[in-house]
Design an enzyme around this catalytic site. Sequence first.
Site, PDB file in Angstrom:
ATOM      1  CG  HIS A 218      -1.634  -0.912   1.712  1.00  0.00           C
ATOM      2  ND1 HIS A 218      -1.207  -2.444   1.846  1.00  0.00           N
ATOM      3  CD2 HIS A 218      -3.061  -1.595   0.808  1.00  0.00           C
ATOM      4  CE1 HIS A 218      -2.314  -3.006   2.556  1.00  0.00           C
ATOM      5  NE2 HIS A 218      -2.836  -3.368   1.195  1.00  0.00           N
TER       6      HIS A 218
HETATM    7  S1  FES Z   1       1.771  -1.053   3.329  1.00  0.00           S
HETATM    8 FE1  FES Z   1       0.381  -2.438   3.746  1.00  0.00          FE
HETATM    9  S2  FES Z   1       0.834  -3.423   4.767  1.00  0.00           S
HETATM   10 FE2  FES Z   1       2.732  -2.612   4.443  1.00  0.00          FE
END
Ligand code: FES
Length: 253
Positions: A218
């Site tokens: 993410h």
């Molecule tokens: S940024 Fe979501 S799991 Fe690493």
Amino acid sequence: MRPVTQAATSAARKWTRHALPKPSRAAATSFTVSQPESQRRLATGTAGAASHSPTSFDSPFGQSGRPADNTNKVPNFGQYMSRSNESTNRVFQYFMVGSMGLLTAAGAKATVQDFLVNMSASADVLAMAKVEVDLGSIPEGKNVIIKWRGKPVFIRHRTEGEIKEAENIKVESLRDPQADSERVKKPEWLIMLGVCTHLGCVPIGEAGDFGGWFCPCHGSHYDISGRVRKGPAPLNLEVPEYDFPEDDKLVIG
Ligand code: FES
């Protein structure tokens, strides 16, 4: 013939009346009094005392299926009473209570001990709980990933420039404020769990906007001290328990 017959009949009647006993008051009284013997004893309260001498085998609840004459009678326990004096009995009671208490305590201890031994980790599991790493084989400026308790652990041999970069930062401006000195025991060695604090992905080393680690799941960015600088991750990468038993030896766990 007729007068003779009548005379004989009246004579017979007279004789019959004379011969039969008259019902008297005494007879009626004797009939009333002749109730069952047990009821009479209960009424007078003399059951068993006068007509029946009790023995040690008498039961107040009757014998041979026959109801007792007096259910208020207390059994005689005299034959079960101790013949010793009171202090001897008390010493014996204390001894028995103490012995039983000791036995119970020993049994409880053995049960708890067995339970704890069964529940504790076995030797092979304990051996896996610690990992020893030879730091001499990791060149400066390189990352190594090892597995510890099923998780990846990042070991970074930091350069002088990276150490300076990690230290020269405004801690208050960080999302999870932590100085570099709180995250390392030796400035050149950074050891931390390789698990993103967002949702648990494994970040990529030497990547991201801050020269540290980047989580592609993410888009979380960590700096060269493993502190979150950008993205959805709420916390810095976790630092595990570790120690340096020798200069070039690292023990994690
Ligand atoms: S940024 Fe979501 S799991 Fe690493």
